[in-house]
Design a protein around this motif. Structure first.
Motif: not given
Length: 655
Positions: A566-571, A577-586, A630-634, A644-649
């Motif tokens: 999802l994080l690599q999707s063009k949509y 949605t991918g960022c929200t799910s990853l933030k919950l998991i982290l 995530v680091k490449s897209k931050s 992506f910067r929030e996820l990187h932190l």
């Protein structure tokens, strides 16, 4: 109520990820308008220079979320109050903790520095107001009178009075020298969020959740005027430095008001949402707002704002004739503050403080102060702001350049654009049938139309489709109109294909729903992944993300590979949605994963522990894979970059 003329003068300056968790408070330095302090749920206080991406300094020591912060006027000291009721004062130039003040029994909701002496006022959820002497590390006085949380405190410009606003719908004025309440100002029908003294006259403004702003005469202790009809709760107000008008930070707009009589001089549309604080510097108003862990700053050019004079269209109902307006608006109508030439003397104590409030520093306090640190994140900016080379460098104070407006102004109306460039033909998007046909381009194959790299979640036109392709081409102007059947047959071209796609997606969702009702959430997610359709995974995750309790460790092992896709999707909607799910998991599972992986091996056979360890190892491997993405897209700009910067932190502990 008439609608005021909307003036275009504002733009967004920057957006930063201020904390690893949610931001709970922030404040702008009123001296320079360039320093920003934020308090977060991560128990830290971070300092930022406006329009610079990196944190200058991070202050630690609090053990609960920081819910109130305040800078003194010279921007040399900062005070922060936490959810536990503790207050800490830092010396920014020395980069160290100065005082730890204990005494409140609940959340610290409001703070303010005395304009001349070394005193701090604090308001709490426990309904008490306390005045602290920073030098002696003790409570000078306690003011009681409010029945609910004290939301805002402000000292008068001469330092003799203290105004308080609370959730009990009242504003109170306290005499610091006498140690008693001078007056109570009722009238608001909702919690009062903010109060502000006029810089020169004996006048006080208060803003409330009842969408009103009231002006109070501090000589007669009565209401001067009341402005009603604000678009939302009033959370931030600020007088112009010369006192000619009041700025009100409303929902997505800035309003400029006069009060005798009450009238609206101007309205500026600013898409800042719920603005948290305002400051003025170089004829520019700086506004800051926060959402979750992000902080956004905005600029309003005050040279293009109407601040005085008669207004043709008044948003406030005023029954008084214009003849009653003062002939000279700049002339003061009431008494002016007398500012002392030296520092303010210590307020008089009118009653003995309790032993706990005037106790000497204990070993526990000293330990807490040792644990409080000032971590300098950006030495260059820190030395520039807090380390003047000599004592004269701040006399006169440092001057900063105004922020420049962006080259393109998205909010400029067509009328304004026509005025700026009469030769420019300003056009709005129109249906393709109404656009004159362009001359044909000689080519063997039609040039393909480039699709955007990221397809936005909200758009007015479909990607890769043209409305003209579904409508009959008009070749001869005199040709008779098509009958309904022919027109419908033209429009339905390609409709069957779309129906097949939507039917298949609906069928897949029905399958996942049936599994959900008969099995657990893990099985339903496995079935969605097995369908091999990311749109179904997105629909399911959008539901699961709404209830964090549904997430389990074994669910993470299935979802993380899909999140990477999802994080690599063009949509854009897929990425969100991918960022929200990853933030919950982290937030929920990363501490558990790191603890289990760092734990020593157990003695004997423990099947459940071995299974949990295997899941943690699998999740760790997948998170490391996602971490590089995530680091490449931050470094991206806009909302994607902030996410992506929030996820990187949050993923920093993986390294």
């Amino acid at each position: 109520m008439a609608t005021p003329v909307v003036t275009k003068t504002a733009w967004k300056l920057q957006e930063i990820v201020a904390h690893a968790s949610n931001v709970s408070s922030l404040v702008l330095g009123k001296g320079s308008g360039r320093l920003l302090a934020t308090g977060g749920d991560d128990c830290r206080v971070n300092l930022w220079s406006i329009n610079k991406p990196n944190c200058i300094m991070s202050l630690t020591g609090h053990t609960s979320p920081v819910e109130s912060v305040r800078l003194n006027t010279p921007e040399e000291l900062i005070v922060a109050g936490s959810q536990s009721g503790s207050i800490r004062v830092w010396d920014l130039e020395a980069a160290k903790i100065l005082r730890t003040l204990m005494g409140h029994k609940a959340n610290i909701c409001s703070l303010d520095f005395h304009p001349y002496g070394e005193f701090v006022a604090s308001g709490s959820q426990d309904t008490n107001i306390k005045l602290w002497d920073i030098r002696r590390k003790g409570c000078v006085f306690r003011y009681r009178g409010h029945s609910q949380a004290v939301r805002c405190l402000r000292f008068s410009p001469d330092g003799k009075w203290l105004a308080s606003a609370a959730d009990d719908h009242t504003v109170k004025l306290w005499d610091l020298t006498a140690g008693k309440m001078m007056s109570e100002f009722p009238g608001h029908t909702g919690p009062v969020n903010v109060v502000e003294f006029h810089p020169n006259e004996y006048l006080l403004a208060s803003g409330s959740s009842d969408r009103t702003i009231r002006f109070w005469d501090l000589e007669k202790f009565q209401v001067v005027s009341c402005i009603e009809g604000e678009p939302g709760p009033v959370r931030s107000v600020l007088f112009n430095p010369d006192g000619c008008c009041l700025y009100s930070g409303c929902q997505d707009s800035l309003r400029i008001y006069g009060w005798e009589p009450e009238r609206c001089f101007d309205v500026v549309l600013v898409n800042w949402g719920k603005v948290a604080d305002l400051a003025i510097c170089n004829e520019q108003l700086i506004g800051v707002a926060f959402s979750q862990s992000n902080v956004s700053s905005y600029v309003v050019d005050l040279t293009r704002v109407t601040r005085t004079g008669t207004v043709a269209q008044d948003p406030v109902q005023d029954s008084r004739p214009l003849a009653q307006q003062p002939s000279n608006p700049s002339a003061p109508l009431r008494r002016i503050y007398e500012r002392p030439s030296t520092t303010c003397s210590k307020p008089q104590r009118v009653k003995q403080n309790s032993e706990s409030e005037r106790r000497s520093p204990s070993s526990e306090d000293e330990r807490e102060e040792r644990e409080s640190r000032a971590e300098i994140q950006n030495a260059e900016d820190y030395n520039e702001i807090f380390q003047p080379k000599n004592s004269i460098s701040r006399t006169p104070p440092r001057r900063s350049e105004p922020f420049s407006a962006p080259p393109e102004d998205d909010t400029t109306t067509a009328k304004e654009a026509a005025k700026l460039s009469p030769a420019m033909d300003v056009q709005f998007p129109m249906p393709n049938l109404e656009v004159p046909a362009r001359p044909p381009i000689t080519s063997s194959t039609p040039a393909p139309e480039a699709e955007p790299a990221i397809i936005p979640a909200t758009r007015n036109e479909p990607i890769g489709l043209k409305a003209s392709d579904f409508l009959p081409a008009v070749k001869i102007p005199q040709q008779a109109e098509l009958v309904d059947e022919d027109a419908m047959s033209q429009i339905r071209k390609g409709h069957d294909t779309m129906c097949v796609v939507l039917t298949s997606r609906h069928k897949n969702l029905d399958t996942v729903r049936a599994v959900w009702t008969t099995s657990d959430i893990k099985t339903s997610v496995d079935s969605a992944v097995a369908i091999n359709d990311l749109s179904v995974v997105v629909d399911l995750l959008n539901i699961v993300n709404q209830k964090a309790s549904l997430w389990k460790l074994d669910l993470c092992t299935t979802v993380l590979p899909q999140i990477e896709k999802l994080l690599q999707s063009k949509y854009e909607s897929y990425v969100q949605t991918g960022c929200t799910s990853l933030k919950l998991i982290l937030q929920r599972f990363l501490p558990l994963i790191t603890d289990i992986l760092a734990a020593p091996p157990s003695v004997g056979v423990d099947i459940s522990r071995e299974e949990r360890l295997h899941k943690c190892q699998l999740c760790y491997k997948q998170l490391k894979s996602i971490g590089g993405l995530v680091k490449s897209k931050s470094g991206l700009s806009g909302r994607h970059g902030s996410a992506f910067r929030e996820l990187h932190l949050l993923m920093a502990s993986l390294d």
